[in-house]
Write an enzyme that holds these catalytic residues in place. Structure first.
Site, PDB file in Angstrom:
ATOM      1  N   ASP A  21       0.784  -1.245   0.000  1.00 33.62           N
ATOM      2  CA  ASP A  21       0.000   0.000   0.000  1.00 33.62           C
ATOM      3  C   ASP A  21       0.817   1.296   0.000  1.00 33.62           C
ATOM      4  O   ASP A  21       0.446   2.269   0.667  1.00 33.62           O
ATOM      5  CB  ASP A  21      -0.950   0.015   1.213  1.00 33.62           C
ATOM      6  N   LYS A  82      -7.289  -3.941  -2.869  1.00 33.30           N
ATOM      7  CA  LYS A  82      -7.922  -4.543  -1.700  1.00 33.30           C
ATOM      8  C   LYS A  82      -8.682  -3.507  -0.893  1.00 33.30           C
ATOM      9  O   LYS A  82      -8.437  -2.297  -1.003  1.00 33.30           O
ATOM     10  CB  LYS A  82      -6.889  -5.246  -0.812  1.00 33.30           C
ATOM     11  N   CYS A 117      -2.089  -2.442   8.242  1.00 29.38           N
ATOM     12  CA  CYS A 117      -1.993  -3.430   7.161  1.00 29.38           C
ATOM     13  C   CYS A 117      -0.763  -4.326   7.298  1.00 29.38           C
ATOM     14  O   CYS A 117      -0.844  -5.531   7.042  1.00 29.38           O
ATOM     15  CB  CYS A 117      -2.019  -2.726   5.809  1.00 29.38           C
TER      16      CYS A 117
END
Length: 200
Positions: A21, A82, A117
Site C-alpha cells: 500500500d 484490496k 496493514c
C-alpha cells in the site's frame, strides 16, 4: 523441534517480497514517507536483480491512488487492489502457492501502515506458518508510537524485524554471488534515517 525459536535465516529460492500500500494519497500523512519510499526503492530493485517474486497491494486504489511513481513495480508478479487491511487475500494466497515451485517459505514485508496493514499481514502469514521478515526502515505509520509498538509486537509474535541492507545482504550471502556487485551498488549509500533510533 517444536518450541525452538526461529533464527531468522532466509533462503533466496524460497523467498517473496510483499510491498504493502505505498500509495500517493498516504504521502502527506505518513511519518518519514520520503525515507521509507527510498528504502522501498532499494528493496524493489533488489527483488528485480535477484529475481525474487514481488507481490504488491493497493488499498482502495479508486480513492487512495496507485503505488507512488518512485517505485518501479513493472516486474511485480501481480498488483492486487484490496479493501481488507491484510495483504493475505484469497487471490494472494492462491498466487503464493504457485511461487518458488510451491516451496515459498519466507516473506519479506515492507510498506504502510506498520500497525494496521503490515501488522495484520504479519499475523495472518505467521498463522499460516510462513516465516516473516519485516523491514523496519521500510515501514511506517502516521504515528511513531503506533509504528514502534507494532515492530515490538512483531518480534514477540515470532517475526524477524530487520533492515533493508541486512536482508539484501543475507539473501546474497556471499561476496562471490553473481549478483553481489549489483546489490552492493544499491546499498552503497546508507539507508536514510527514518526515526527508528534516537539521535545520540
Amino acid at each position: 523441534m517444536a518450541g525452538l525459536r526461529k533464527l531468522g535465516n532466509i533462503k533466496l529460492n524460497q523467498t517473496a517480497f510483499f510491498l504493502c500500500d505505498m500509495q500517493e494519497k498516504f504521502r502527506p500523512s505518513i511519518k518519514y514517507f520520503a525515507e521509507i519510499t527510498e528504502v522501498a526503492k532499494r528493496l524493489v530493485a533488489g527483488s528485480k536483480i535477484l529475481d525474487i517474486p514481488l507481490i504488491v497491494t493497493e488499498q482502495y486504489p479508486k480513492g487512495l491512488g496507485n503505488t507512488v511513481n518512485e517505485l518501479d513495480i513493472s516486474h511485480a508478479t501481480q498488483v492486487f487492489p484490496k479493501t481488507k487491511f491484510s495483504m493475505v487475500l484469497p487471490e494472494v494466497e492462491e498466487t503464493m502457492k504457485t511461487l518458488r515451485n510451491g516451496s515459498l517459505k519466507h516473506v519479506v514485508l515492507f510498506g504502510i501502515e506498520t500497525h494496521v496493514c503490515i501488522q495484520q499481514t504479519v499475523l495472518d502469514l505467521l498463522s499460516k506458518e510462513y516465516e516473516v521478515h519485516v523491514v523496519a526502515d521500510g515501514c511506517s505509520s502516521r504515528s511513531q508510537m503506533d509504528r514502534m509498538f507494532a515492530l515490538q509486537r512483531f518480534q514477540l509474535a515470532g517475526a524477524t524485524v530487520t533492515t533493508s541492507e541486512a536482508i539484501l545482504l543475507q539473501l546474497v550471502a556471499d561476496k562471490d554471488h553473481p549478483k553481489f556487485k549489483d546489490i552492493q551498488s544499491i546499498i552503497r549509500t546508507s539507508a536514510p534515517d527514518s526515526g527508528l533510533v534516537a539521535n545520540l
